[in-house]
Write an enzyme that holds these catalytic residues in place. Structure first.
Site, PDB file in Angstrom:
ATOM      1  N   TRP A  54      20.741  33.917 -88.818  1.00  0.00           N
ATOM      2  CA  TRP A  54      21.690  34.672 -88.835  1.00  0.00           C
ATOM      3  C   TRP A  54      22.131  35.248 -90.299  1.00  0.00           C
ATOM      4  O   TRP A  54      22.055  34.242 -91.224  1.00  0.00           O
ATOM      5  CB  TRP A  54      22.867  34.132 -87.918  1.00  0.00           C
ATOM      6  N   LYS A  55      22.569  36.367 -90.696  1.00  0.00           N
ATOM      7  CA  LYS A  55      23.127  36.926 -91.852  1.00  0.00           C
ATOM      8  C   LYS A  55      24.275  37.810 -91.460  1.00  0.00           C
ATOM      9  O   LYS A  55      24.071  38.544 -90.468  1.00  0.00           O
ATOM     10  CB  LYS A  55      22.448  37.460 -92.668  1.00  0.00           C
ATOM     11  N   ASP A  57      27.999  39.181 -93.838  1.00  0.00           N
ATOM     12  CA  ASP A  57      28.520  39.934 -94.885  1.00  0.00           C
ATOM     13  C   ASP A  57      27.697  39.696 -96.329  1.00  0.00           C
ATOM     14  O   ASP A  57      27.254  38.686 -96.604  1.00  0.00           O
ATOM     15  CB  ASP A  57      29.853  39.078 -95.431  1.00  0.00           C
ATOM     16  N   ASP A 181      38.519  37.472 -98.790  1.00  0.00           N
ATOM     17  CA  ASP A 181      37.504  38.271 -99.301  1.00  0.00           C
ATOM     18  C   ASP A 181      37.793  38.758-100.740  1.00  0.00           C
ATOM     19  O   ASP A 181      37.705  40.032-101.096  1.00  0.00           O
ATOM     20  CB  ASP A 181      37.312  39.540 -98.505  1.00  0.00           C
TER      21      ASP A 181
END
Length: 512
Positions: A54-55, A57, A181
């Site tokens: 999985w990837k 951001d 973030d």
């Protein structure tokens, strides 16, 4: 992280049933290798994809030692386990990427897994880790407070591996539910570090001299676009010579009928706070699948204000696990890298214009060209493909609809439509006639405004195995969408409704 890191826990549960489709034996792995070698694969040909699992951001790429270095959120335990880490890829041309492995493993300190943030090259040794050290500041769920806080990691081996700077945050949570973030940039004029932080519906600004101690300076309040994530702040010079600051963030504005991609404002930044030219944001993409976008400098140019690059995660949290690539053991594709320029338009608005980077031309293995094609109804081209760039100048006098059917089946029942609904005043990408990821069939056609009075448009379409990226005219309007056609569907048909259109200078560059 993305807001959706919390949602990720739930989406993992929904995706557990896919586990049976992942490789369980060496025999299955061998079969999948054969599939890839034969071309029977949903893995993108020229978009970056995670090697496995999985990837999501992207983290802003940085340029050092002659290459772009890019980190992204990766989950090695998908779909059975949660938690992200930072995986590393490098490139000299932003087209070919080399996997460098995991640079910041998850659960290596008491603060859990690393979420989204940003990387900077500390050329002046402001943090004391050595000149040229690579410093990452990212959000982690604090073991002490249980809240989202900002932590510092650093690398002294060229970004290959990172060590944590203690277990205390360099920016503690003041009491916000959403506090994540961090995007860090160097303010040359003030000779300080600046951080933009997502704080619910606000973007907060902070300053530091050493990357370790941060002070709040101001904030920018957004309106009617939902929770913001993955903020961005940068300066550009427009085509008329004017310098503007650009503030951006990923946002889910679907409830108000707006995109779920990258919102941005042009304006001014005084070293403390940002003032927007207009309250209403513009959008860098109108598609369904361009989220957590990042922009970054051209590392090989001395004129860093003239252009930038951008890329994003091509997925959507509403259907993030609904992809046939999981049958091949991976889920995660990025957009192409696009080039950004700031332009002053006739409506007296400064807007970002996107174009596919010229480096994609390196992938061209053959080119087909037609000077002029007149279409009233439909015309199927003697051209097929699933990895290419198509350009055309389209003009009309009186028409309802005009476009191109991509990845079309032999019986012409399955296809992806990209075009302009002139009578409605919008451009669109419609994936409803082929395999697509939204099981609710809510998000089938993305739309963006188009001035139909122009009676002409230049269309650029980038097509890969599972993606379509549409650029209208100079790229002020773009739309990026996932789609999953049957692998042998490769036809291309030009079409019109209620009128005639002329397609000129139609060029198809087939990519390897």
């Amino acid at each position: 992280m993305s807001l959706n890191q919390k949602m990720f826990v739930l989406s993992i549960c929904a995706g557990i049933f896919m586990a049976m489709l992942l490789p369980a034996s060496q025999t299955e792995k061998t079969e999948k290798t054969k599939k890839t070698q034969s071309g029977s694969t949903y893995r993108a040909a020229f978009h970056l994809t995670t090697p496995d699992k999985w990837k999501n951001d992207p983290q802003k790429p940085v340029y050092f030692n002659g290459k772009y270095h890019y980190y992204y959120l990766y989950n090695r335990d998908y779909p059975k386990g949660n938690g992200t880490e930072w995986r590393h890829a490098s490139s000299s041309d932003l087209v070919h990427w080399e996997d460098e492995g995991v640079a910041i493993p998850k659960y290596t300190n008491k603060n859990g897994d690393p979420w989204s943030g940003s990387v900077v090259v500390d050329s002046n040794n402001t943090a004391g880790f050595g000149k040229g050290a690579i410093v990452a500041i990212m959000t982690q769920p604090s073991a002490d407070s249980g809240k989202e806080e900002q932590f510092l990691w650093y690398s002294t081996n060229g970004g290959k591996t990172f060590a944590p700077y203690g277990e205390k945050p360099v920016l503690a949570n003041p009491g916000s539910v959403d506090f994540r973030d961090p995007k860090v940039i160097w303010d040359e004029q003030e000779q300080k570090w600046v951080m933009a932080l997502a704080e619910g519906t606000k973007i907060g600004f902070y300053e530091s001299r050493n990357l370790k101690e941060w002070r709040y300076t101001g904030g920018f309040q957004t309106n009617n676009i939902g929770i913001v994530e993955c903020p961005d702040l940068f300066k550009m010079r427009a085509n008329d010579g004017t310098y503007k600051w650009v503030l951006g963030a990923s946002a889910n504005a679907k409830p108000s009928g707006k995109p779920n991609t990258f919102a941005y404002w042009t304006g001014s930044y005084n070293g403390k706070d940002f003032a927007a030219d207009h309250e209403e944001p513009q959008w860098l993409d109108y598609g369904f699948d361009w989220y957590a976008g990042v922009t970054f400098e051209d590392g090989e140019s001395s004129d860093k204000y003239a252009k930038r690059y951008a890329l994003a995660w091509m997925n959507n949290w509403d259907y993030s696990n609904d992809t046939p690539t999981e049958q091949e053991g991976f889920n995660g594709t990025d957009s192409i890298v696009r080039q950004l320029q700031l332009k002053h338009y006739e409506d007296n608005i400064y807007s970002l214009a996107s174009q596919p980077i010229s480096q994609l031309d390196k992938l061209t293995v053959s080119t087909e060209y037609d000077e002029k094609i007149k279409v009233n109804g439909s015309k199927t081209l003697p051209v097929k493909g699933d990895t290419y760039r198509l350009d055309a100048d389209i003009s009309w006098s009186d028409i309802k609809n005009v476009g191109i059917r991509l990845r079309e089946s032999e019986n012409q029942k399955r296809h992806i439509d990209a075009g302009i609904f002139v009578q409605g005043g919008y451009s669109y990408v419609n994936r409803g006639f082929t395999g697509q990821p939204d099981s609710t069939r809510t998000y089938l056609e993305s739309r963006a405004p188009f001035d139909a009075s122009k009676k002409k448009a230049h269309i650029t379409v980038i097509v890969d195995k599972t993606t379509v990226e549409l650029f209208i005219d100079d790229g002020r309007i773009t739309q990026s969408n996932q789609a999953f056609p049957k692998l042998h569907d490769k036809g291309i048909t030009l079409f019109t409704e209620n009128g005639t259109a002329v397609f000129e200078h139609l060029t198809v560059k087939h990519f390897e």
